[in-house]
Design a protein around this motif. Structure first.
Motif, PDB file in Angstrom:
ATOM      1  N   GLU A 128       6.015  17.401  62.473  1.00  9.53           N
ATOM      2  CA  GLU A 128       5.849  18.394  61.826  1.00  9.53           C
ATOM      3  C   GLU A 128       5.042  18.525  60.860  1.00  9.53           C
ATOM      4  O   GLU A 128       5.340  17.360  59.369  1.00  9.53           O
ATOM      5  CB  GLU A 128       7.258  19.076  61.648  1.00  9.53           C
ATOM      6  CG  GLU A 128       8.153  19.536  63.354  1.00  9.53           C
ATOM      7  CD  GLU A 128       9.102  19.234  62.636  1.00  9.53           C
ATOM      8  OE1 GLU A 128       9.877  20.057  64.014  1.00  9.53           O
ATOM      9  OE2 GLU A 128      10.330  19.317  62.180  1.00  9.53           O
ATOM     10  N   PHE A 129       5.111  19.814  59.756  1.00  9.61           N
ATOM     11  CA  PHE A 129       3.509  19.989  58.970  1.00  9.61           C
ATOM     12  C   PHE A 129       4.323  20.977  58.235  1.00  9.61           C
ATOM     13  O   PHE A 129       4.047  22.229  59.589  1.00  9.61           O
ATOM     14  CB  PHE A 129       2.504  20.016  59.562  1.00  9.61           C
ATOM     15  CG  PHE A 129       2.004  18.738  59.466  1.00  9.61           C
ATOM     16  CD1 PHE A 129       1.651  17.551  58.681  1.00  9.61           C
ATOM     17  CD2 PHE A 129       1.719  18.433  61.227  1.00  9.61           C
ATOM     18  CE1 PHE A 129       1.421  16.116  59.814  1.00  9.61           C
ATOM     19  CE2 PHE A 129       1.444  16.992  61.670  1.00  9.61           C
ATOM     20  CZ  PHE A 129       0.973  15.963  60.916  1.00  9.61           C
ATOM     21  N   ASN A 130       4.134  21.226  56.911  1.00  7.98           N
ATOM     22  CA  ASN A 130       4.844  22.622  55.786  1.00  7.98           C
ATOM     23  C   ASN A 130       2.943  23.275  56.292  1.00  7.98           C
ATOM     24  O   ASN A 130       3.212  24.217  55.093  1.00  7.98           O
ATOM     25  CB  ASN A 130       5.569  21.839  54.906  1.00  7.98           C
ATOM     26  CG  ASN A 130       6.760  21.521  55.372  1.00  7.98           C
ATOM     27  OD1 ASN A 130       7.097  22.070  55.850  1.00  7.98           O
ATOM     28  ND2 ASN A 130       7.288  20.849  54.183  1.00  7.98           N
ATOM     29  N   GLU A 131       2.267  22.557  56.125  1.00  6.00           N
ATOM     30  CA  GLU A 131       1.169  23.629  56.168  1.00  6.00           C
ATOM     31  C   GLU A 131       0.675  23.604  57.327  1.00  6.00           C
ATOM     32  O   GLU A 131       0.306  23.249  58.520  1.00  6.00           O
ATOM     33  CB  GLU A 131       0.475  22.429  55.360  1.00  6.00           C
ATOM     34  CG  GLU A 131      -0.148  20.914  55.669  1.00  6.00           C
ATOM     35  CD  GLU A 131      -1.075  20.347  55.319  1.00  6.00           C
ATOM     36  OE1 GLU A 131      -2.278  20.763  54.105  1.00  6.00           O
ATOM     37  OE2 GLU A 131      -1.115  19.161  54.631  1.00  6.00           O
ATOM     38  N   ILE A 132      -0.746  24.760  57.773  1.00  6.86           N
ATOM     39  CA  ILE A 132      -1.423  24.907  58.623  1.00  6.86           C
ATOM     40  C   ILE A 132      -2.780  23.908  58.572  1.00  6.86           C
ATOM     41  O   ILE A 132      -3.478  23.692  57.881  1.00  6.86           O
ATOM     42  CB  ILE A 132      -2.003  26.209  58.840  1.00  6.86           C
ATOM     43  CG1 ILE A 132      -1.255  27.384  59.003  1.00  6.86           C
ATOM     44  CG2 ILE A 132      -3.482  26.459  59.879  1.00  6.86           C
ATOM     45  CD1 ILE A 132      -0.509  27.481  60.187  1.00  6.86           C
ATOM     46  N   LEU A 133      -2.615  23.293  59.111  1.00  2.00           N
ATOM     47  CA  LEU A 133      -3.825  22.132  59.700  1.00  2.00           C
ATOM     48  C   LEU A 133      -4.913  22.457  60.136  1.00  2.00           C
ATOM     49  O   LEU A 133      -4.626  23.158  61.653  1.00  2.00           O
ATOM     50  CB  LEU A 133      -3.748  20.643  60.677  1.00  2.00           C
ATOM     51  CG  LEU A 133      -2.133  19.955  60.176  1.00  2.00           C
ATOM     52  CD1 LEU A 133      -1.708  19.439  61.252  1.00  2.00           C
ATOM     53  CD2 LEU A 133      -2.402  19.603  58.443  1.00  2.00           C
ATOM     54  N   GLU A 145       8.357  29.205  52.464  1.00  2.00           N
ATOM     55  CA  GLU A 145       7.926  27.884  51.954  1.00  2.00           C
ATOM     56  C   GLU A 145       7.429  26.025  52.107  1.00  2.00           C
ATOM     57  O   GLU A 145       6.829  25.631  52.966  1.00  2.00           O
ATOM     58  CB  GLU A 145       7.834  27.792  50.242  1.00  2.00           C
ATOM     59  CG  GLU A 145       7.003  26.878  49.373  1.00  2.00           C
ATOM     60  CD  GLU A 145       7.166  26.891  48.088  1.00  2.00           C
ATOM     61  OE1 GLU A 145       6.738  25.899  47.239  1.00  2.00           O
ATOM     62  OE2 GLU A 145       7.167  27.910  47.406  1.00  2.00           O
ATOM     63  N   ASP A 146       9.155  26.044  52.256  1.00  2.00           N
ATOM     64  CA  ASP A 146       9.003  24.889  53.127  1.00  2.00           C
ATOM     65  C   ASP A 146       9.411  24.952  54.959  1.00  2.00           C
ATOM     66  O   ASP A 146      10.097  24.087  55.161  1.00  2.00           O
ATOM     67  CB  ASP A 146      10.050  24.280  52.463  1.00  2.00           C
ATOM     68  CG  ASP A 146      10.419  24.653  50.573  1.00  2.00           C
ATOM     69  OD1 ASP A 146       8.934  24.221  51.078  1.00  2.00           O
ATOM     70  OD2 ASP A 146      11.300  24.098  50.678  1.00  2.00           O
TER      71      ASP A 146
END
Length: 64
Positions: free
Chosen positions: A36-41, A16-17
């Motif tokens: 940095e992102f914890n999601e797909i952009l 998740e993180d």
């Protein structure tokens, strides 16, 4: 000129993180920032981020 290199980490999807997307920002060939992102952009979000960064650095260049 500002350019970008985008990396997706597919093996991080189960955590998740975990960092799932990394955007490296280059200006005149030198890396000036790493986001940095914890999601797909998706394409729309990524384009908004790129545009905002371009505008920030264009203003900085014009102010010199």
């Amino acid at each position: 000129m500002v350019t970008f290199q985008v990396w997706y980490y597919p093996f991080s999807f189960d955590e998740e993180d975990a960092v799932k997307c990394q955007v490296k920002v280059y200006k005149e060939g030198a890396c000036i920032d790493v986001l940095e992102f914890n999601e797909i952009l998706d394409e729309k979000k990524l384009n908004k981020i790129k545009q905002r960064i371009r505008e920030q650095h264009e203003v900085c260049t014009r102010d010199r």
